[in-house]
Enzyme design. Structure first.
Site, short mmCIF file in Angstrom:
data_model
loop_
_atom_site.label_atom_id
_atom_site.label_comp_id
_atom_site.label_asym_id
_atom_site.label_seq_id
_atom_site.Cartn_x
_atom_site.Cartn_y
_atom_site.Cartn_z
N ASP A 12 0.79 -1.25 0.00
CA ASP A 12 0.00 0.00 0.00
C ASP A 12 0.82 1.30 0.00
O ASP A 12 0.51 2.23 0.76
CB ASP A 12 -0.96 0.01 1.21
CG ASP A 12 -1.99 -1.12 1.17
OD1 ASP A 12 -1.98 -1.91 0.21
OD2 ASP A 12 -2.80 -1.21 2.12
N ASP A 50 -4.61 -0.77 -1.80
CA ASP A 50 -5.90 -0.62 -1.12
C ASP A 50 -6.85 0.03 -2.14
O ASP A 50 -6.51 1.05 -2.76
CB ASP A 50 -5.67 0.31 0.09
CG ASP A 50 -6.52 -0.02 1.30
OD1 ASP A 50 -6.81 -1.21 1.54
OD2 ASP A 50 -6.90 0.93 2.02
N HIS A 52 -10.79 0.80 -2.52
CA HIS A 52 -12.14 0.78 -1.96
C HIS A 52 -13.16 1.47 -2.87
O HIS A 52 -12.87 2.52 -3.45
CB HIS A 52 -12.15 1.54 -0.63
CG HIS A 52 -11.27 0.97 0.43
ND1 HIS A 52 -11.31 -0.35 0.83
CD2 HIS A 52 -10.31 1.55 1.21
CE1 HIS A 52 -10.44 -0.54 1.81
NE2 HIS A 52 -9.80 0.58 2.05
N HIS A 56 -17.68 2.18 0.84
CA HIS A 56 -17.08 1.13 1.64
C HIS A 56 -17.44 1.26 3.13
O HIS A 56 -17.43 2.37 3.68
CB HIS A 56 -15.55 1.13 1.49
CG HIS A 56 -14.92 -0.15 1.92
ND1 HIS A 56 -14.25 -0.28 3.11
CD2 HIS A 56 -14.90 -1.36 1.33
CE1 HIS A 56 -13.82 -1.53 3.22
NE2 HIS A 56 -14.21 -2.20 2.15
N HIS A 85 -10.53 6.96 2.10
CA HIS A 85 -9.18 6.87 1.53
C HIS A 85 -9.14 5.82 0.42
O HIS A 85 -9.96 4.89 0.39
CB HIS A 85 -8.17 6.48 2.62
CG HIS A 85 -8.41 5.10 3.17
ND1 HIS A 85 -9.35 4.85 4.15
CD2 HIS A 85 -7.86 3.90 2.86
CE1 HIS A 85 -9.37 3.56 4.41
NE2 HIS A 85 -8.48 2.94 3.65
N LYS A 110 -7.15 -4.92 -3.04
CA LYS A 110 -7.88 -5.48 -1.89
C LYS A 110 -8.78 -4.41 -1.29
O LYS A 110 -8.54 -3.22 -1.47
CB LYS A 110 -6.89 -6.00 -0.84
CG LYS A 110 -5.97 -4.92 -0.31
CD LYS A 110 -4.92 -5.48 0.61
CE LYS A 110 -4.03 -4.39 1.14
NZ LYS A 110 -4.74 -3.37 1.95
N CYS A 155 -1.92 -2.95 7.66
CA CYS A 155 -1.83 -3.85 6.51
C CYS A 155 -0.54 -4.68 6.49
O CYS A 155 -0.56 -5.84 6.09
CB CYS A 155 -2.05 -3.08 5.22
SG CYS A 155 -3.77 -2.51 5.08
C1 VGL Z 1 -4.56 0.53 5.82
C2 VGL Z 1 -6.15 1.38 7.25
C3 VGL Z 1 -7.10 1.29 6.27
C4 VGL Z 1 -3.13 0.13 5.61
C5 VGL Z 1 -5.51 0.41 4.84
O1 VGL Z 1 -2.69 0.10 4.45
O2 VGL Z 1 -2.44 -0.14 6.61
N1 VGL Z 1 -4.89 1.01 7.03
N2 VGL Z 1 -6.78 0.79 5.06
ZN ZN Z 2 -8.24 0.89 3.51
#
Ligand code: VGL
Ligand code: ZN
Length: 202
Positions: A12, A50, A52, A56, A85, A110, A155
């Site tokens: 990410d 990430d 979404h 979401h 986000h 994801k 993550c």
């Molecule tokens: C993440 C919070 C929400 C991450 C992703 O990449 O750690 N944290 N979505």
């Molecule tokens: Zn996320």
């Protein structure tokens, strides 16, 4: 030369997790040059993204009256409600411009199912719905995985814990990760990773 049984998993490294982004991780962009330099050491390089939909369930904005960073109960367990986000197709969801994406062999997206979050590169947050990464890695003869990226305590940690649970050798390069650290989440994540046999290296 790269060992054929080792993969680098870059978690990410997206604009929304870097300074100026919607869920900015402090110094999130400072790890990128090291990550770029690591890619040629691994026979397999995977990036996660990430990804979404705007509706979401992990977004506080979709739970009227509930503040960002509070925790609610979802059918699969507790869920932190995040600022909106990494919405599909937005600049916040793009990889940071400095990240080398050409060396990647696979990009795993994801978190695209509206009703369930997905921190780990291997499973959604019910810990059972697979992303397909396990099969991809096994099919290519990968036995050990090294994690870098954002965020250490979400993550990255979820991915490393799943890798260990699946029987892969799992290493986290702590210096090539940065954390959100919400209410002590970084210390908890480090303890859980060590207890699970994940190797934490600088
Ligand atoms: C993440 C919070 C929400 C991450 C992703 O990449 O750690 N944290 N979505
Ligand atoms: Zn996320």
């Amino acid at each position: 030369m790269a060992r054929t049984d080792e993969a680098l998993i870059v978690i990410d490294v997206q604009n929304d997790f870097c300074p100026g982004g919607a869920l900015a991780v402090a110094e999130g962009d400072e790890i990128i040059s090291r990550i770029n330099g690591l890619m040629s050491d691994f026979a397999t390089v995977v990036l996660t993204q990430d990804w979404h939909p705007a509706d979401h369930a992990s977004f506080a904005a979709n739970h009227p009256g509930v503040a960002p960073f509070s925790v609610i109960d979802m059918p699969y367990g507790p869920q932190v409600l995040w600022p909106t986000h990494c919405v599909q197709g937005t600049s916040g969801a793009e990889f940071h411009r400095d990240l080398h994406t050409d060396p990647a062999h696979l990009i795993v997206r994801k978190g695209f199912r509206p009703w369930i979050d997905s921190y780990s590169a291997f499973f959604e947050n019910d810990r059972t719905t697979p992303t397909g990464l396990e099969g991809y890695l096994r099919n290519r003869g990968v036995t050990a995985v090294t994690f870098v990226g954002l965020a250490t305590d979400y993550c990255v940690a979820y991915s490393a814990l799943d890798a260990a649970r699946l029987g892969f050798g799992a290493t986290v390069l702590d210096g090539a990760c940065r954390a959100i650290d919400l209410n002590g989440s970084l210390a908890v994540a480090r303890d859980q990773m060590r207890a699970a046999g994940v190797v934490l290296e600088a």
